[in-house]
Scaffold this motif. Sequence first.
Motif, mmCIF file in Angstrom:
data_model
loop_
_atom_site.group_PDB
_atom_site.id
_atom_site.type_symbol
_atom_site.label_atom_id
_atom_site.label_comp_id
_atom_site.label_asym_id
_atom_site.label_seq_id
_atom_site.Cartn_x
_atom_site.Cartn_y
_atom_site.Cartn_z
ATOM 1 N N LEU A 7 75.795 16.202 81.986
ATOM 2 C CA LEU A 7 76.847 15.944 80.994
ATOM 3 C C LEU A 7 78.196 16.391 81.538
ATOM 4 N N GLY A 10 79.332 14.082 84.170
ATOM 5 C CA GLY A 10 79.844 12.854 83.545
ATOM 6 C C GLY A 10 81.240 13.037 83.000
ATOM 7 N N VAL A 11 81.443 14.161 82.320
ATOM 8 C CA VAL A 11 82.773 14.445 81.751
ATOM 9 C C VAL A 11 83.808 14.532 82.864
ATOM 10 N N ALA B 25 72.730 11.709 80.619
ATOM 11 C CA ALA B 25 73.747 12.694 80.239
ATOM 12 C C ALA B 25 75.053 12.419 80.978
ATOM 13 N N VAL B 27 76.037 9.511 82.012
ATOM 14 C CA VAL B 27 76.614 8.331 81.361
ATOM 15 C C VAL B 27 77.287 8.725 80.053
ATOM 16 N N ILE B 28 76.579 9.551 79.263
ATOM 17 C CA ILE B 28 77.134 9.964 77.968
ATOM 18 C C ILE B 28 78.453 10.710 78.175
ATOM 19 N N GLY B 29 78.457 11.614 79.128
ATOM 20 C CA GLY B 29 79.686 12.370 79.388
ATOM 21 C C GLY B 29 80.829 11.454 79.760
#
Lengths: 124, 247
Positions: A7, A10-11, B25, B27-29
């Motif tokens: 996550l 990705g961010v 995750a 991708v989601i981020g």
Amino acid sequence: MLPVLGLIIGVLIGLLLRDVIVIPAEYSRYLSIGLLVALDSALGGIRSSLLKTFSDRAFVIGLLANLAMASLIVFLGDRLGVDLFLAAVVVFGVRIFNNLSRIRRNLFPLSQGAKDVDLVDGND
Amino acid sequence: MGTTKVSGLKALQRRRLHLSITFIAVVIGFLLVTQLTMVTDIRVQLSDSTPEELALVISDLSRERDQLSQEILEIEGRLGEARSQEQNIRTVMDSAEEAQSALKITTGQGRVEGPGVSIVLIDPLEQVTAYDLLLLVRELMISGVEALAINDKRFVAGVELRQIDGIWLANTPISPPYRVEVIGEPGTIEQALSIRGGITDSLARLDEVSITVNEVPLLELPAAGLAKWRYSQILTNNDEGSEEDAG
């Protein structure tokens, strides 16, 4: 731990590429529905791993199929002037909550005799 | 051995699971940040503006709208103008066509037909002169005749009737009986011809000259030859400048 790291990565990618990847405002619906599909898939994956029914093939196929269907629905809605987008949002919203409730039940089992309510049966 | 294999399989499956969820995750981020940036960008664009700027934007937009509606009005006005111009042009065309057909009749271009009168002048002794015929023609013209022919020859402006050893009409001799055919209001013509002391009266007094006047419901008169105008030129307001070019 790994998903959390993913996550964050990705961010970071999103933040680094925010000037490179500029998505026009009219595609914001596709983006948000994509986000919902991804969340649903992630929670579905966690749920099935807890239920020990996880299959990576089912996971990938489910993700792609949901993504394609959701995009198609948004596209059709845009073309027809009907907010079909909302239908997809509702369905994936319900599925997210459903997955969440299964995960919760698995982590914290209910006492005997107690009942929990599923919103919609969303197992894949 | 069996348990190791099962645990190995489980470990592989776990790794796959972790990888899948990690991928999702990521991708989601990414999607989360992109969507947030997009939404905040739009908000920032509006919220960064002071009320004055927003008011300016609104007034700009209203001005643009006013301009556009003004443009619509103008274009509609122009459309109306064009329509009325078209109407005018049609009216002018109509009157021009009318004038043209009137001219065609008076200059004798093209055959004409209509109700009228046929006058037969029998003159075996050839006492009637060109002058008499001219008087008859004048009498008929006065009575409102629109087209006239003598012995199947159109009589129009520019056609001469002369007396040179007999009567000549447009450079061809004509001989009795003379048949004068006219198109016009038959009643008026007959009335004009029957005036006591008029041309018919005086012609009828000549020896062996007889005049018969017959009303014909539909007469057809031939066309006259095209008149040639060598010296006269029509002047219009636009031609005033071009005289020098021609000179």
